[in-house]
Design a protein around this motif. Structure first.
Motif, PDB file in Angstrom:
ATOM      1  N   UNK A 106       0.865  -1.172  -0.085  1.00 34.78           N
ATOM      2  CA  UNK A 106      -0.022   0.172   0.069  1.00 34.78           C
ATOM      3  C   UNK A 106       0.825   1.227  -0.038  1.00 34.78           C
ATOM      4  N   UNK A 107       0.448   2.363  -0.214  1.00 30.92           N
ATOM      5  CA  UNK A 107       1.163   3.508   0.022  1.00 30.92           C
ATOM      6  C   UNK A 107       1.975   3.944   1.316  1.00 30.92           C
ATOM      7  N   UNK A 108       1.252   3.607   2.407  1.00 30.31           N
ATOM      8  CA  UNK A 108       1.824   3.441   3.567  1.00 30.31           C
ATOM      9  C   UNK A 108       2.802   2.300   3.755  1.00 30.31           C
ATOM     10  N   UNK A 109       2.774   1.456   3.216  1.00 29.32           N
ATOM     11  CA  UNK A 109       3.716   0.300   3.307  1.00 29.32           C
ATOM     12  C   UNK A 109       4.822   0.536   2.480  1.00 29.32           C
ATOM     13  N   UNK A 110       4.712   1.116   1.321  1.00 29.10           N
ATOM     14  CA  UNK A 110       5.716   1.319   0.522  1.00 29.10           C
ATOM     15  C   UNK A 110       6.693   2.508   0.915  1.00 29.10           C
ATOM     16  N   UNK A 111       5.976   3.672   1.492  1.00 30.14           N
ATOM     17  CA  UNK A 111       6.617   4.712   2.192  1.00 30.14           C
ATOM     18  C   UNK A 111       7.470   4.431   3.416  1.00 30.14           C
ATOM     19  N   UNK A 112       7.063   3.375   4.113  1.00 28.45           N
ATOM     20  CA  UNK A 112       7.641   2.919   5.257  1.00 28.45           C
ATOM     21  C   UNK A 112       8.706   2.112   4.929  1.00 28.45           C
ATOM     22  N   UNK A 245       3.701  10.233  11.017  1.00 30.66           N
ATOM     23  CA  UNK A 245       2.967  11.577  10.175  1.00 30.66           C
ATOM     24  C   UNK A 245       3.620  11.600   8.718  1.00 30.66           C
ATOM     25  N   UNK A 246       4.704  10.547   8.372  1.00 30.57           N
ATOM     26  CA  UNK A 246       5.260  10.481   7.300  1.00 30.57           C
ATOM     27  C   UNK A 246       4.683   9.366   6.172  1.00 30.57           C
ATOM     28  N   UNK A 247       3.806   8.638   6.853  1.00 31.71           N
ATOM     29  CA  UNK A 247       3.360   7.566   6.187  1.00 31.71           C
ATOM     30  C   UNK A 247       1.857   7.448   5.497  1.00 31.71           C
ATOM     31  N   UNK A 248       1.216   8.659   5.734  1.00 31.83           N
ATOM     32  CA  UNK A 248      -0.155   8.972   5.110  1.00 31.83           C
ATOM     33  C   UNK A 248      -1.307   8.067   5.822  1.00 31.83           C
ATOM     34  N   UNK A 249      -1.898   7.552   5.036  1.00 35.73           N
ATOM     35  CA  UNK A 249      -3.106   6.810   5.457  1.00 35.73           C
ATOM     36  C   UNK A 249      -3.405   6.325   6.706  1.00 35.73           C
ATOM     37  N   UNK A 250      -4.342   6.799   7.895  1.00 36.71           N
ATOM     38  CA  UNK A 250      -4.229   6.029   9.165  1.00 36.71           C
ATOM     39  C   UNK A 250      -4.938   4.452   8.903  1.00 36.71           C
ATOM     40  N   UNK A 251      -5.764   4.549   7.994  1.00 42.21           N
ATOM     41  CA  UNK A 251      -6.577   2.944   7.747  1.00 42.21           C
ATOM     42  C   UNK A 251      -5.267   2.252   7.313  1.00 42.21           C
ATOM     43  N   UNK A 253      -2.242   2.365   7.845  1.00 41.24           N
ATOM     44  CA  UNK A 253      -1.096   2.095   8.751  1.00 41.24           C
ATOM     45  C   UNK A 253      -1.645   1.020   9.928  1.00 41.24           C
ATOM     46  N   UNK A 254      -3.066   1.114   9.995  1.00 48.31           N
ATOM     47  CA  UNK A 254      -3.581   0.183  10.808  1.00 48.31           C
ATOM     48  C   UNK A 254      -3.516  -1.053  10.328  1.00 48.31           C
ATOM     49  N   UNK A 255      -3.544  -1.447   8.916  1.00 50.00           N
ATOM     50  CA  UNK A 255      -3.298  -2.465   8.202  1.00 50.00           C
ATOM     51  C   UNK A 255      -1.968  -3.153   8.505  1.00 50.00           C
ATOM     52  N   UNK A 256      -1.098  -2.193   8.497  1.00 51.87           N
ATOM     53  CA  UNK A 256       0.271  -2.611   8.712  1.00 51.87           C
ATOM     54  C   UNK A 256       0.476  -3.326   9.930  1.00 51.87           C
ATOM     55  N   UNK A 257      -0.153  -2.284  11.097  1.00 55.19           N
ATOM     56  CA  UNK A 257       0.101  -2.966  12.369  1.00 55.19           C
ATOM     57  C   UNK A 257      -0.532  -4.057  12.775  1.00 55.19           C
ATOM     58  N   UNK A 258      -1.782  -4.326  11.847  1.00 53.46           N
ATOM     59  CA  UNK A 258      -2.197  -5.624  12.063  1.00 53.46           C
ATOM     60  C   UNK A 258      -1.551  -6.848  11.399  1.00 53.46           C
ATOM     61  N   UNK A 259      -0.837  -6.483  10.434  1.00 55.49           N
ATOM     62  CA  UNK A 259       0.078  -7.659  10.001  1.00 55.49           C
ATOM     63  C   UNK A 259       1.122  -7.795  10.809  1.00 55.49           C
ATOM     64  N   UNK A 260       1.798  -6.887  11.490  1.00 52.56           N
ATOM     65  CA  UNK A 260       2.739  -7.097  12.367  1.00 52.56           C
ATOM     66  C   UNK A 260       2.292  -7.882  13.626  1.00 52.56           C
ATOM     67  N   UNK A 261       1.198  -7.488  14.163  1.00 50.62           N
ATOM     68  CA  UNK A 261       0.562  -8.318  15.146  1.00 50.62           C
ATOM     69  C   UNK A 261       0.282  -9.707  14.988  1.00 50.62           C
ATOM     70  N   UNK A 262      -0.308  -9.994  13.723  1.00 50.71           N
ATOM     71  CA  UNK A 262      -0.628 -11.347  13.231  1.00 50.71           C
ATOM     72  C   UNK A 262       0.844 -12.266  13.106  1.00 50.71           C
TER      73      UNK A 262
END
Length: 319
Positions: A106-112, A245-251, A253-262
């Motif tokens: 995602x955009x947030x994932x690629x930005x990270x 603040x650098x990663x964009x969409x909060x939604x 980012x929550x998907x990223x956090x969910x992937x990390x947690x799983x």
């Protein structure tokens, strides 16, 4: 020289030789050219951890300050940790992408991902600071090698390391209990440190029974890797939140956090299942069993008595 006792006797001399060889390897890794510097730093920190594990097997004496040396190598590793941790986060992202790509593509994932790569590059190519650290550590390592004292103790064979071996195994077992009682990131990370100690010690004594102990080494390496990946994911989560603040969409980012947690939940479940089996035996019983293996190794390694050839007595009557 392998990271193992070559024979069951003369362990004080063998331990000292192993320490010297690991220090020499660390200097070689730190002296790697710029293109190989990231791998060189990673390998040097491994050698520091091996040295600290060896030093945990012996107690301080008037001539051999094992505790002070352990502290120096711990601090030396920490001086290089920023560079290694930055590279490890890039590798962590790649591993997570391999098992759960949807959340990361995602955009947030690629930005990270881009931010992690830039951060690793900045750490690795801060040439002046890193060169200064590397030169200082290499000089200090040469001093350690030149002045490393003899391990002047009466014990030899497994007697020299028996107490340290049991102590580190017991510490790993206790840390497993801590994890099961309170599965925090800190407890999992502390458990990994103790697992690595036991892995290093199992490598050192492999000659006592290679078939069994090499298999145990493999299981301990798997457990250490599971716990290491869990720790890297914890660092990735912390870094992501710091850069939110650098990663964009909060939604996203929550998907990223969910992937990390799983992924962390999966790794921890596998680690606990394996760890309970590795640490199933009580420390004293486990150490006695290893001691028996070592005694058999000593018997098999001892020079055999020269036997005189059999010459029948010509005067003896034939039966």
């Amino acid at each position: 020289m392998a990271f193992a006792f070559p024979a069951p006797r003369h362990t004080p001399r063998a331990l000292r030789n192993i320490l010297l060889e690991r220090m020499e390897k660390a200097i070689t890794h730190l002296s790697a050219p710029i293109a190989d510097r990231a791998e060189g730093i990673h390998e040097a920190r491994k050698r520091f951890k091996e040295i600290r594990a060896v030093l945990r097997l012996v107690s301080d004496t008037e001539t051999f300050p094992a505790g002070a040396m352990r502290q120096w190598f711990r601090d030396a590793g920490r001086e290089l940790s920023g560079t290694r941790d930055a590279q490890a986060l890039v590798e962590c992202w790649d591993k997570l992408d391999a098992v759960d790509p949807k959340a990361l593509q995602t955009r947030a994932g690629q930005a990270l991902h881009r931010a992690l790569i830039d951060n690793a590059h900045d750490h690795l190519h801060d040439a002046d600071a890193l060169d200064s650290i590397v030169r200082r550590l290499c000089a200090a390592l040469n001093q350690h090698m030149t002045h490393l004292p003899e391990i002047d103790v009466p014990e030899t064979g497994f007697d020299l390391i028996c107490s340290g071996f049991e102590r580190t195994y017991r510490a790993g077992r206790r840390q497993l209990d801590a994890v099961q009682n309170a599965p925090t990131a800190e407890h999992f990370h502390d458990w990994r440190k103790r697992v690595k100690d036991h892995w290093y010690h199992t490598r050192l004594i492999a000659g006592a029974w290679p078939v069994y102990l090499e298999q145990r080494q493999s299981l301990l390496k798997t457990l250490s890797d599971l716990l290491g990946d869990d720790h890297d994911l914890m660092l990735l989560r912390s870094q992501m939140l710091a850069w939110s603040d650098r990663l964009g969409s909060d939604a996203q980012q929550q998907r990223l956090l969910g992937a990390i947690g799983r992924r962390q939940a999966q790794l921890r479940q596998e680690a606990l299942s394996l760890g309970r089996r590795i640490y199933a035996e009580r420390p004293r019983s486990f150490t006695r069993r290893i001691t028996d293996y070592w005694r058999l190794w000593e018997e098999e390694d001892a020079p055999r008595e020269r036997r005189l050839p059999f010459h029948p007595d010509p005067a003896a009557p034939l039966s």
